[in-house]
Every structure is written in structure tokens, then in C-alpha cells.
Motif scaffolding. Sequence first.
Motif, PDB file in Angstrom:
ATOM      1  N   ASN A  18      47.153 -11.453  40.644  1.00  0.00           N
ATOM      2  CA  ASN A  18      45.817 -10.918  40.839  1.00  0.00           C
ATOM      3  C   ASN A  18      44.777 -11.552  39.913  1.00  0.00           C
ATOM      4  O   ASN A  18      43.866 -10.884  39.430  1.00  0.00           O
ATOM      5  CB  ASN A  18      45.859  -9.400  40.637  1.00  0.00           C
ATOM      6  CG  ASN A  18      44.719  -8.681  41.300  1.00  0.00           C
ATOM      7  OD1 ASN A  18      44.210  -9.110  42.323  1.00  0.00           O
ATOM      8  ND2 ASN A  18      44.303  -7.584  40.715  1.00  0.00           N
ATOM      9  N   VAL A  19      44.905 -12.847  39.638  1.00  0.00           N
ATOM     10  CA  VAL A  19      43.999 -13.548  38.724  1.00  0.00           C
ATOM     11  C   VAL A  19      43.357 -14.734  39.435  1.00  0.00           C
ATOM     12  O   VAL A  19      44.022 -15.462  40.171  1.00  0.00           O
ATOM     13  CB  VAL A  19      44.764 -14.051  37.479  1.00  0.00           C
ATOM     14  CG1 VAL A  19      43.857 -14.869  36.577  1.00  0.00           C
ATOM     15  CG2 VAL A  19      45.362 -12.876  36.711  1.00  0.00           C
ATOM     16  N   ILE A  20      42.062 -14.913  39.220  1.00  0.00           N
ATOM     17  CA  ILE A  20      41.333 -16.070  39.735  1.00  0.00           C
ATOM     18  C   ILE A  20      40.817 -16.844  38.528  1.00  0.00           C
ATOM     19  O   ILE A  20      40.192 -16.280  37.631  1.00  0.00           O
ATOM     20  CB  ILE A  20      40.145 -15.644  40.637  1.00  0.00           C
ATOM     21  CG1 ILE A  20      40.634 -15.078  41.972  1.00  0.00           C
ATOM     22  CG2 ILE A  20      39.265 -16.840  40.946  1.00  0.00           C
ATOM     23  CD1 ILE A  20      41.135 -13.727  41.939  1.00  0.00           C
ATOM     24  N   GLY A  21      41.095 -18.150  38.504  1.00  0.00           N
ATOM     25  CA  GLY A  21      40.629 -19.011  37.427  1.00  0.00           C
ATOM     26  C   GLY A  21      39.419 -19.809  37.869  1.00  0.00           C
ATOM     27  O   GLY A  21      39.294 -20.171  39.037  1.00  0.00           O
ATOM     28  N   VAL A  22      38.515 -20.078  36.933  1.00  0.00           N
ATOM     29  CA  VAL A  22      37.306 -20.867  37.190  1.00  0.00           C
ATOM     30  C   VAL A  22      37.143 -21.840  36.027  1.00  0.00           C
ATOM     31  O   VAL A  22      37.258 -21.452  34.870  1.00  0.00           O
ATOM     32  CB  VAL A  22      36.052 -19.967  37.292  1.00  0.00           C
ATOM     33  CG1 VAL A  22      34.811 -20.801  37.545  1.00  0.00           C
ATOM     34  CG2 VAL A  22      36.223 -18.918  38.375  1.00  0.00           C
ATOM     35  N   ARG A  23      36.892 -23.117  36.342  1.00  0.00           N
ATOM     36  CA  ARG A  23      36.694 -24.118  35.295  1.00  0.00           C
ATOM     37  C   ARG A  23      35.665 -25.152  35.733  1.00  0.00           C
ATOM     38  O   ARG A  23      35.333 -25.271  36.917  1.00  0.00           O
ATOM     39  CB  ARG A  23      38.009 -24.810  34.944  1.00  0.00           C
ATOM     40  CG  ARG A  23      38.520 -25.728  36.040  1.00  0.00           C
ATOM     41  CD  ARG A  23      39.805 -26.392  35.634  1.00  0.00           C
ATOM     42  NE  ARG A  23      40.251 -27.308  36.694  1.00  0.00           N
ATOM     43  CZ  ARG A  23      41.386 -27.963  36.664  1.00  0.00           C
ATOM     44  NH1 ARG A  23      42.217 -27.821  35.649  1.00  0.00           N
ATOM     45  NH2 ARG A  23      41.704 -28.774  37.646  1.00  0.00           N
ATOM     46  N   ASP A  24      35.192 -25.935  34.790  1.00  0.00           N
ATOM     47  CA  ASP A  24      34.243 -27.022  35.014  1.00  0.00           C
ATOM     48  C   ASP A  24      35.025 -28.233  35.511  1.00  0.00           C
ATOM     49  O   ASP A  24      35.988 -28.661  34.872  1.00  0.00           O
ATOM     50  CB  ASP A  24      33.533 -27.338  33.700  1.00  0.00           C
ATOM     51  CG  ASP A  24      32.445 -28.382  33.825  1.00  0.00           C
ATOM     52  OD1 ASP A  24      32.435 -29.156  34.813  1.00  0.00           O
ATOM     53  OD2 ASP A  24      31.615 -28.460  32.918  1.00  0.00           O
ATOM     54  N   SER A  25      34.614 -28.815  36.625  1.00  0.00           N
ATOM     55  CA  SER A  25      35.341 -29.958  37.185  1.00  0.00           C
ATOM     56  C   SER A  25      35.292 -31.190  36.286  1.00  0.00           C
ATOM     57  O   SER A  25      36.143 -32.061  36.379  1.00  0.00           O
ATOM     58  CB  SER A  25      34.813 -30.308  38.580  1.00  0.00           C
ATOM     59  OG  SER A  25      33.460 -30.736  38.508  1.00  0.00           O
ATOM     60  N   LYS A  26      34.291 -31.252  35.400  1.00  0.00           N
ATOM     61  CA  LYS A  26      34.199 -32.400  34.484  1.00  0.00           C
ATOM     62  C   LYS A  26      35.100 -32.227  33.264  1.00  0.00           C
ATOM     63  O   LYS A  26      35.364 -33.186  32.554  1.00  0.00           O
ATOM     64  CB  LYS A  26      32.749 -32.583  34.015  1.00  0.00           C
ATOM     65  CG  LYS A  26      31.765 -32.933  35.113  1.00  0.00           C
ATOM     66  CD  LYS A  26      30.355 -33.133  34.593  1.00  0.00           C
ATOM     67  CE  LYS A  26      29.762 -32.013  33.798  1.00  0.00           C
ATOM     68  NZ  LYS A  26      29.562 -30.739  34.444  1.00  0.00           N
ATOM     69  N   GLU A  27      35.550 -31.016  32.987  1.00  0.00           N
ATOM     70  CA  GLU A  27      36.355 -30.704  31.804  1.00  0.00           C
ATOM     71  C   GLU A  27      37.676 -30.074  32.235  1.00  0.00           C
ATOM     72  O   GLU A  27      38.021 -28.967  31.802  1.00  0.00           O
ATOM     73  CB  GLU A  27      35.594 -29.741  30.891  1.00  0.00           C
ATOM     74  CG  GLU A  27      34.295 -30.267  30.369  1.00  0.00           C
ATOM     75  CD  GLU A  27      34.487 -31.217  29.203  1.00  0.00           C
ATOM     76  OE1 GLU A  27      35.541 -31.158  28.546  1.00  0.00           O
ATOM     77  OE2 GLU A  27      33.585 -32.030  28.959  1.00  0.00           O
TER      78      GLU A  27
END
Length: 68
Positions: A31-40
Amino acid sequence: MSTYLSEALWFKSSYSGGSQECVEVAFIGGNVIGVRDSKERGGPALSFTAAAWDAFTANTRSCRFDRP
């Protein structure tokens, strides 16, 4: 970045047009959604509960975050 996020299957929106300046999202078990910067990609990532992510995306689609 923790191991469970570094091993996730990340994707960008089809609306990004192949740009490298986007956020990437991963639906992670538990039940976890991850979000990150595509450049990093090796850098920090945020994680949200599915309920928080659903509320965010629903409010975004309804233009609730648009400036007046």
C-alpha cells in the motif's frame, strides 16, 4: 534511497513526452506509492499511502490546486 524503493519499477507519465525533467512514480507492495525526481534516480524519494496518493491525484484532476 532505501532498498525497497531502489528496486521498484518506476515510470513517468505518458504526457512527459520523453523529457528528463519529470517525476517518476512506483506502485510498491504494502500500500505504498513512491515518487522521485527523474533527474536524481539514485537520490531521495518520497513515499505515500495509497489513500494519500488517491486524494492527491483526485484533487489534481479536479483542478483544485490551480491558482486563482
